[in-house]
Design a protein around this motif. Structure first.
Motif, PDB file in Angstrom:
ATOM      1  N   ARG A 176       2.087   1.779  -3.306  1.00 14.78           N
ATOM      2  CA  ARG A 176       0.992   2.575  -4.213  1.00 14.78           C
ATOM      3  C   ARG A 176       0.845   3.656  -4.000  1.00 14.78           C
ATOM      4  NH1 ARG A 176      -3.555   4.580  -4.110  1.00 14.78           N
ATOM      5  NH2 ARG A 176      -3.441   4.704  -1.812  1.00 14.78           N
ATOM      6  N   PHE A 177       0.780   4.179  -2.727  1.00 14.97           N
ATOM      7  CA  PHE A 177       0.903   5.456  -2.049  1.00 14.97           C
ATOM      8  C   PHE A 177       1.971   6.534  -2.888  1.00 14.97           C
ATOM      9  CE2 PHE A 177       2.934   8.689   0.661  1.00 14.97           C
ATOM     10  CZ  PHE A 177       1.995   9.675   0.701  1.00 14.97           C
ATOM     11  N   PHE A 178       3.053   6.063  -2.859  1.00 11.74           N
ATOM     12  CA  PHE A 178       4.334   6.729  -3.504  1.00 11.74           C
ATOM     13  C   PHE A 178       3.990   6.946  -5.247  1.00 11.74           C
ATOM     14  CE2 PHE A 178       6.774   6.002   0.411  1.00 11.74           C
ATOM     15  CZ  PHE A 178       7.157   7.465   0.657  1.00 11.74           C
TER      16      PHE A 178
ATOM     17  N   GLU B 280       0.763  -1.173  -0.147  1.00 14.60           N
ATOM     18  CA  GLU B 280       0.043  -0.060  -0.075  1.00 14.60           C
ATOM     19  C   GLU B 280       1.017   1.282  -0.245  1.00 14.60           C
ATOM     20  OE1 GLU B 280      -2.807   2.703   0.238  1.00 14.60           O
ATOM     21  OE2 GLU B 280      -1.416   2.716   1.442  1.00 14.60           O
TER      22      GLU B 280
END
Lengths: 628, 170
Positions: free
Chosen positions: A474-476, A471
């Protein structure tokens, strides 16, 4: 008007003498963090209480009246770095630090100042041993730090130029520089081996030499204050807490390369930094330290603040230049490097805020002092924004070459709530994740590069077992995808494809082939992008794929998020032992996913369940649990 | 956007204000971003007719002005709400749960679909990459006032207070 270095020393002397004559000085932190926690009210409260008791004085009163030998001064200081424990109040000369101070506490604080005692309950208490620490520098968070770039932050009033001169010989660095030739100044920075603190670690002196060698009617110095890495705030703290050190560093750089004009490019999200810098510029101008013929040397320098408008890519040199010129902030191919042809085509040096603060210190205290700190290939210190799941979060500064373990466990105090360390993300969206096995890696430019991470601007986000690395990756990627300027196809389209794949995986719809595809696309983005944003964008994904492949696989094969974070992979189950078979949940379920016989355990059909959690709320026996 | 508000908003642009901004910032092309910032600050968005006037005064094509106005996150071509709520979604805030806070705010002010501003133009809710107050994660700002260590519950209370008392615009 200050015309020579003797006058700077005279101000230093008289200011310190005046401070000593006062009974005490109370520093109230006025950094963004402490102000949000309520420090302005504490400042007002202390003022009012001291005035009521006729104890209040100011530096100006003490300076004017040489016989005055009492009274307490109250000033706002810059960020102490320990924002989470704010509002912070420090009592000088003892160096007592009070944490989480509220306006109700001011009477007690003033009592203690008068009686020369301490308010025990406001001191920092170690969360594990409950030991109280009276003095700031004894607190483990500060004890293991070496403050060079941050040496004034939290120590002085950032809105008083005299405080800067009085503390650690401010503006002595430019005076020393002006007593040398520009070549000699350059030589100093080269032999100090000062490497750029903004990310890449390129030696500042080498960059300066290139610009100094150019023949041009105009050259520029730009201070890069477009600190965009999420999770990093050292430049904000320096600009807010010690703006004069930035100005001094720019002046020294300007003298070394022959520039007479400087710009400070500050992020739009940092309004307080803009205000403090503008104030510092006008004070320096009034004192004659900025403007024409500085300290009688014939060297002239002007500085202007430019506010960014919200674009991460503007941290990249050529994009930043385009932004100052009034264009879309898009990078251009290099060479020519800005040191040869930069702002309006003129030779331009762009240094990061922390680098420039270090320039001031080197020119004040000397090369030998600077190189005695840190490692031979990375001398000096580095600031880190230590955040995430550690006990003590905040802004820290350590000599280069400390291990990650020392920083996370000694300064950071270990993981919150005694949970287990999982990884540390270093270098923001350009960096990588390091695991428990890599805790002994030292924090310096070269060691980190060897393991595929980078110091970047110095964000250290600590993650525990409850953080999902997929996650986070995915955030970056989402961040980078948003911030990609769109110029290069691989960055624009490649990051979008990588984001889509990562989204599929956290939604439980990924395949094992997706992992190979991520690597393939990632490598293409690295090769096919023009600037650092794109070249480093895949790092968080590639490094987590290498170190935490099993977590990706768990999301794909087992449809399970080991950290229990990914919403789509959560499941609700009824614990048979606890279920009394009351049927409340089945009646509440909006999609009819729960079935069973009254007075025997019910079951949830995971295919039908929409994970709304309504059943959990109505169950009186706490028999429904969320698992992942 | 309905036509009535469009007309009201377009007539609201004060030519004297634009002129005074141009006088102060100059008409060099480097002044474009500071000019747009001043207009954004005053109107909380960039009205089209202001962009037309700027393009004329600076001698830049409308495409160039529009290009810059849409490149930077600070600028908006749609009016923003009276209260601009920014939820920091930097790394530190993200790992400490900024998205549940963001969702709670959107539910609280009744924002549905992909909209970021409420129908009554009272609230704009957006995420921001990093406010640099990571020590207080997760962080929310409402018109530049910073609120640290937010939870879904705390932010709902803050919005309640806001609705009762109102906060200053600056």
């Amino acid at each position: 008007m200050i015309r020579n270095s003797d006058q700077i020393q005279a101000i230093e002397k008289s200011y310190n003498h005046a401070l000593q004559r006062g009974k005490a000085q109370i520093l109230v932190c006025a950094g963004t963090g402490c102000m949000a926690s309520g420090s302005p009210a504490v400042y007002d409260g202390l003022m009012a209480e001291l005035k009521k008791r006729d104890l209040h004085t100011t530096i100006d009163c003490l300076l004017e009246d040489e016989h005055a030998d009492s009274g307490v001064t109250v000033v706002n200081s810059g960020c102490h770095g320990f924002c989470e424990k704010g509002p912070l109040v420090r009592i000088e000369p003892e160096g007592i630090l009070y944490t989480k101070v509220q306006v109700e506490d001011v009477v007690e604080i003033v009592d203690a100042v008068v009686a020369e005692t301490v308010v025990e309950r406001l001191l920092y208490h170690d969360p594990r041993t409950n030991e109280a620490f009276a003095k700031e520098h004894d607190i483990p968070f500060y004890k293991y730090q070496t403050r060079v770039a941050l040496c004034n932050c939290g120590e002085i009033d950032p809105e008083d130029i005299r405080a800067y001169m009085a503390h650690d010989q401010g503006y002595q660095g430019i005076a020393n520089a002006l007593a040398m030739s520009p070549e000699q100044v350059n030589e100093q920075i080269l032999s100090a081996n000062l490497r750029g603190r903004g990310g890449g670690g390129f030696p500042a002196g080498r960059k300066w030499s290139i610009a100094a060698a150019q023949k041009a009617d105009q050259k520029y110095i730009i201070c890069n204050g477009d600190e965009g890495d999420p999770g990093a705030f050292m430049d904000r703290s320096i600009m807010e807490g010690d703006p004069h050190s930035v100005l001094e560093g720019m002046m020294i750089a300007g003298y070394a390369i022959g520039a007479s004009k400087g710009y400070i490019y500050v992020r739009a999200e940092y309004p307080l930094a803009v205000q403090r810098l503008k104030n510092a510029i006008s004070q320096a101008q009034a004192a004659g330290l900025l403007g024409d013929n500085i300290l009688g040397s014939g060297f002239s320098f002007q500085i202007q603040v430019k506010e960014g408008a919200g674009a991460f890519v503007c941290g990249e040199e050529s994009a930043l230049i385009a932004s100052i010129e009034g264009q879309r902030g898009m990078p251009r191919p290099k060479p020519p490097f800005p040191a040869v042809a930069g702002l309006w085509g003129k030779p331009t040096i762009i240094n990061n805020v922390e680098t420039l603060a270090n320039v001031s210190r080197i020119m004040t205290k000397g090369v030998d002092w600077f190189t005695s700190i840190g490692t031979p290939s990375s001398p000096g210190t580095k600031t880190f924004a230590l955040t995430g799941e550690v006990e003590n979060t905040g802004l820290i500064e350590v000599p280069m070459g400390r291990t990650i373990e020392e920083v996370v466990f000694k300064i950071g105090g270990g993981i919150r709530g005694g949970r287990k360390f999982k990884a540390v993300q270093i270098g923001g969206p350009s960096g990588g994740c390091l695991t428990e096995d890599q805790l002994d890696i030292t924090l310096d430019f070269d060691s980190l590069q060897q393991v595929g991470a980078m110091i970047g601007s110095g964000g250290l986000v600590v993650m525990d077992e409850n953080t999902c690395v997929v996650e986070v990756a995915r955030f970056f990627m989402n961040f980078i995808q948003n911030e990609s300027c769109g110029k290069c196809t691989f960055c624009r389209e490649g990051t979008l494809q990588m984001l889509n794949i990562l989204q599929r995986i956290v939604d439980g719809k990924g395949t094992l082939e997706d992992l190979d595809l991520l690597v393939e696309v990632g490598e293409m983005v690295q090769i096919g992008s023009l600037c650092g944003l794109g070249k480093t964008a895949p790092n968080p994904v590639l490094s987590t794929l290498e170190n935490f492949r099993d977590e990706y696989v768990a999301h794909i094969k087992d449809k399970r998020c080991p950290a229990g974070v990914c919403e789509a992979l959560k499941r609700f189950v009824i614990v048979a032992d606890k279920c009394k078979g009351c049927s409340r949940c089945a009646k509440t379920c909006p999609v009819g996913a729960i079935s069973g016989e009254v007075r025997s355990p019910y079951v949830i059909d995971v295919e039908k369940c929409i994970k709304c959690g309504a059943c959990v709320e109505v169950c009186k026996f706490m028999a429904i649990e969320e698992v992942s | 956007m309905n036509t009535v508000t469009e007309i009201v908003e377009s007539t609201a642009v004060d030519p004297n204000f634009i002129a005074s901004v141009l006088r102060e910032m100059g008409t060099e092309s480097a002044a474009l971003i500071p000019i747009l910032q001043a207009i954004q600050e005053r109107y909380r968005y960039l009205p089209e007719e202001a962009l037309v006037e700027i393009s004329r005064a600076l001698g830049l094509s409308m495409a160039t002005v529009y290009g810059v106005a849409t490149f930077y996150a600070q600028f908006s071509l749609e009016p923003k709400g009276k209260y601009v709520i920014k939820v920091c979604d930097g790394t530190a805030c993200h790992v400490r749960g900024s998205l549940p806070v963001y969702d709670a705010i959107r539910r609280k002010v009744n924002l549905v679909d992909g909209r970021s501003t409420t129908e009554d133009k009272l609230y704009t809710v957006e995420t921001v990459s990093c406010l640099g107050a990571c020590g207080l994660a997760p962080v929310v700002t409402i018109n530049d006032k910073v609120y640290g260590q937010m939870t879904a519950e705390a932010i709902r209370l803050i919005i309640d207070t806001l609705e009762q008392e109102g906060i200053t615009d600056d």
